[in-house]
Motif scaffolding. Structure first.
Motif: not given
Length: 468
Positions: A72, A76, A261, A325, A358-361, A363-364, A369
């Motif tokens: 994860k 960053n 970001q 995600g 959908n950056f978090s998706d 990443t996942k 994560n």
């Protein structure tokens, strides 16, 4: 076809034949089939060794590419802008920097207390008429420390050395302030609470006097987004997560530091990963090809295990992530598609949009994560994490790659042994043929001698053509 040439008469002695060439030809003929087999198998195993080296290298390269996105923290990606780096210098760790806009204004810089001594004509000259001397020193709320100076040794340099030896945060040194005039400067740590106290009843060095203070200790005072902040140092790394600040000067205007970001860096990392996969695909395509456009075949074309590696890696890369995600579940959802050529292509516009929304998706699906996940067990690790573990398995001491390498090494040794045996056999055959031709030449020599003898006898008989 009849032989018309009398080699015995024509060549004069022995058989007259090139026995060395004949023996060599006969030996080569006898070993030709076996030698051809050894040469053919040697070329084949050498090609496989070379192909396997390419496969191993491409797997290592691919592993490195996926390792860059299997945590994860690897996602960053941050960028930082600073409106006034000359007043507030900022550095940041993109892997942990917290996004946001931070407005700073510096009222005062932190500084330390500095005291100066009286003047001496030499740094090491005694200043107490040969008498012993002592004084006390403390920093902030710390305990007082007594410095004892021996008779004849009460000099500025000796006092500075003893202060430094205490290691209490205060530093002392001697400087020449004018020609033939020396003073000791005494400096404490920065911050209002770190003033220096000197107790010297004889006032030998004058450090205890209020007039000796040339700079007072004070804290740095600033505001961040309207919040008042005090620090005893100008190096501040606990205000913005992942950002270190060096306060250089007081400011009359706001200094704006923005951490955002960095979509461009994230996009570049994913694009590089796709490029690494395409290079891996190219190597495997060449080494396992049944027949390419030029009619060439790959050295590992018949190795189903190596072809299975290619298919498994493609499946993990293309398929739904083991940690999908909400909106992005596989690489095709972010603009990465498989072309007819067999290569993957990145739609930069779609990828940028996916990273933005959908950056978090993303990443996942790559990292699950998690950070520094153990390679053991069956826990889902995301696309990158799963592939790193799978490639590690292929490259392990017990993996398929090492198994093939061991097999090839054994085959090379077998072929070397076969060559050694064939060479020994052909050497024996050569010796046998050579002995036979030597015996034949001996017989031919004897026959030629007999021929000459008989011809001589016949020539000496009466009533011959030569004795008319």
């Amino acid at each position: 076809m009849a032989v018309t040439t009398d080699y015995v008469n024509a060549l004069g002695a022995g058989s007259g034949l090139d026995t060395k060439a004949i023996v060599s030809a006969m030996v080569n003929a006898e070993g030709a089939a076996k030698q051809a087999s050894i040469d053919r198998n040697t070329a084949d195993v050498e090609a496989k060794i070379s192909g396997m080296a390419q496969v191993q290298s491409s797997l290592n390269t691919l592993k490195d590419a996926f390792s860059a996105l299997d945590d994860k923290n690897d996602f960053n990606f941050s960028a930082m802008n600073n409106s006034d780096p000359d007043s507030v210098y900022a550095s940041f760790d993109g892997s942990i920097a917290q996004e946001g806009t931070y407005t700073l204004r510096v009222s005062n810089l932190a500084q330390s207390e500095i005291r100066e001594s009286v003047v001496s004509t030499e740094p090491s000259v005694d200043m107490n008429n040969g008498q012993a001397f002592s004084f006390d020193i403390s920093v902030g709320a710390g305990a007082a420390h007594t410095i004892d100076m021996a008779a004849g040794g009460a000099s500025l340099q000796a006092a500075a050395d003893k202060i430094n030896d205490l290691d209490i945060g205060a530093k002392a040194w001697v400087v020449e302030v004018a020609s033939g005039q020396y003073k000791m400067l005494l400096q404490g740590p920065s911050g209002a609470a770190n003033g220096v106290t000197v107790s010297d009843t004889n006032q030998l060095f004058g450090l205890n006097k209020t007039s000796a203070i040339v700079q007072t200790a004070q804290d740095a005072q600033l505001t961040m987004n309207g919040v008042s902040i005090t620090r005893d140092t100008n190096n501040v790394d606990d205000l913005i997560p992942g950002v270190s600040l060096d306060l250089v000067s007081a400011t009359n205007t706001d200094v704006v530091i923005a951490v955002s970001q960095d979509v461009a860096s994230a996009q570049s990392a994913i694009t590089n990963l796709v490029a690494a996969y395409n290079e891996f695909e190219k190597i495997f395509d060449e080494t396992t090809a049944i027949e390419n456009s030029e009619g060439e075949t790959g050295a590992l074309r018949s190795d189903s295990g190596i072809r299975a590696i290619r298919e498994k890696v493609k499946e993990l890369f293309m398929g739904e992530s083991s940690t999908p995600g909400s909106d992005i579940t596989r690489i095709s959802d972010m603009g990465i598609s498989l072309q007819r050529s067999g290569n993957f292509e990145v739609d930069t516009t779609k990828l940028a949009d996916a990273l933005k929304n959908n950056f978090s998706d993303i990443t996942k699906i790559f990292s699950a994560n998690t950070n520094n996940e153990s390679p053991y067990g069956t826990k889902p690790r995301g696309i990158a994490g799963d592939l790193v573990v799978q490639i590690d398995d292929y490259l392990s001491n017990r993996g398929i790659i090492q198994s093939r390498v061991d097999t090839y090494d054994n085959k090379v040794q077998e072929l070397a042994d076969d060559q050694k045996s064939l060479d020994a056999k052909l050497e024996s055959v050569e010796m046998r043929y050579t002995k036979q031709f030597i015996a034949m030449n001996k017989i031919m020599d004897e026959m030629k001698s007999m021929q000459k003898y008989l011809e001589g006898q016949l020539d000496n008989l009466p009533y011959t053509a030569n004795n008319d």
